[in-house]
Scaffold this motif. Structure first.
Motif, PDB file in Angstrom:
ATOM      1  N   ALA A  52      40.691 -24.760  36.871  1.00 21.49           N
ATOM      2  CA  ALA A  52      40.558 -23.400  37.376  1.00 21.49           C
ATOM      3  C   ALA A  52      39.624 -22.601  36.469  1.00 21.49           C
ATOM      4  CB  ALA A  52      41.929 -22.738  37.458  1.00 21.49           C
ATOM      5  N   HIS A  53      38.719 -21.859  37.065  1.00 21.46           N
ATOM      6  CA  HIS A  53      37.740 -21.105  36.293  1.00 21.46           C
ATOM      7  C   HIS A  53      37.117 -20.025  37.182  1.00 21.46           C
ATOM      8  CE1 HIS A  53      35.386 -24.235  38.356  1.00 21.46           C
ATOM      9  NE2 HIS A  53      34.432 -23.315  38.411  1.00 21.46           N
ATOM     10  N   LEU A  54      36.347 -19.178  36.572  1.00 24.76           N
ATOM     11  CA  LEU A  54      35.557 -18.200  37.329  1.00 24.76           C
ATOM     12  C   LEU A  54      34.147 -18.141  36.763  1.00 24.76           C
ATOM     13  CD1 LEU A  54      35.349 -15.442  35.386  1.00 24.76           C
ATOM     14  CD2 LEU A  54      37.659 -15.092  36.226  1.00 24.76           C
ATOM     15  N   HIS A  55      33.216 -17.756  37.615  1.00 24.23           N
ATOM     16  CA  HIS A  55      31.805 -17.633  37.236  1.00 24.23           C
ATOM     17  C   HIS A  55      31.458 -16.154  37.073  1.00 24.23           C
ATOM     18  CE1 HIS A  55      30.763 -21.883  38.139  1.00 24.23           C
ATOM     19  NE2 HIS A  55      31.744 -21.769  39.049  1.00 24.23           N
ATOM     20  N   VAL A  56      30.894 -15.805  35.950  1.00 27.26           N
ATOM     21  CA  VAL A  56      30.440 -14.439  35.698  1.00 27.26           C
ATOM     22  C   VAL A  56      28.945 -14.400  35.934  1.00 27.26           C
ATOM     23  CG1 VAL A  56      30.294 -12.565  34.031  1.00 27.26           C
ATOM     24  CG2 VAL A  56      32.270 -14.084  34.024  1.00 27.26           C
TER      25      VAL A  56
END
Length: 266
Positions: free
Chosen positions: A229-233
């Motif tokens: 799980a991750h997010l892109h900035v």
């Protein structure tokens, strides 16, 4: 602008745009891809510089030789929109009108304006020698000197106010939990976690899109090769005017608590 993009500028008492300031701020916004808030901060600094030049009878293009006096004016003269210069009323023990960090921010804007004015022929080249001096790498921290141990030269700002060292005061776990418990909805709880647990800036958190958040253990089906799980900035123009200060896109992993908070917002 017709494209919908915005920037801040400087106007005179007749609400006419100050040409050189407007030209430089437009260059920063559209030529250098600086944020709208950056142009706001710089426009405020330039307005103070031009006001000081007008109140003291100086020509803005050659007033750099007196920036030391400008620093004193910034520190002790409160802001005023009147034509008459504001009297200095600060006395012993009183807080200055502007702290060292604000003074340095204004000086950064002034140096940027004057450097740009020299490059477009609106100010004499001698101005550069009044705002910058030649320095070497020996006064830099070891971490900033790089692997090359040879002596290198750089331009250093002549005028700068010494800022007091301030210890970074991170919110404690107890304070974060207290903020979390005060939230009234799932969205606010997610924001607290994104700022306090993931480490996003407020502009980065407010500029997230749903497509930036990959919460599955394996996101290859979405065309993303990052595992977990991750997010892109990402730096982009958002309708709410949120802006990431980082020019480069980067990826931040998420733990189970943040993933659960995302799930509660749906």
């Amino acid at each position: 602008m017709p494209s919908g993009m915005r920037y801040w500028t400087v106007v005179d008492d007749g609400y006419k745009v100050v040409f050189i300031a407007d030209q430089w701020l437009r260059f920063l916004r559209f030529g250098r891809s600086r944020s709208e808030l950056t142009t706001k901060a710089y426009a405020g600094g330039i307005a103070l510089y031009l006001r000081w030049c007008r109140s003291t009878g100086r020509e803005w293009s050659v007033a750099a030789r007196d920036l030391g006096l400008f620093m004193v004016w910034l520190k002790y003269t409160p802001s005023s929109l009147d034509d008459d210069p504001t009297p200095v009323v600060l006395g012993p023990g009183a807080d200055p009108a502007r702290k060292e960090r604000r003074v340095n921010g204004v000086l950064t804007a002034v140096r940027g304006l004057l450097s740009y004015a020299v490059s477009v022929g609106e100010a004499p080249r001698s101005v550069l020698g009044q705002i910058y001096e030649l320095a070497d790498s020996r006064d830099l921290p070891v971490e900033a000197q790089g692997e090359d141990s040879g002596l290198s030269y750089r331009l250093r700002a002549v005028h700068r106010s010494q800022e007091p060292e301030a210890e970074v005061d991170r919110a404690t776990d107890e304070e974060l939990v207290a903020m979390f418990l005060e939230c009234r909805n799932a969205r606010d709880r997610l924001i607290v976690l994104l700022l306090g647990r993931v480490g996003l800036r407020r502009g980065q958190a407010a500029g997230l899109h749903r497509s930036d958040c990959h919460l599955l253990p394996d996101s290859r089906a979405l065309g993303c090769d990052y595992s977990g799980a991750h997010l892109h900035v990402r730096r982009r123009e958002n309708s709410n005017r949120a802006w990431s200060k980082s020019k480069q896109a980067w990826t931040q992993p998420l733990d189970f608590l943040v993933v659960q908070a995302f799930d509660r917002t749906r």
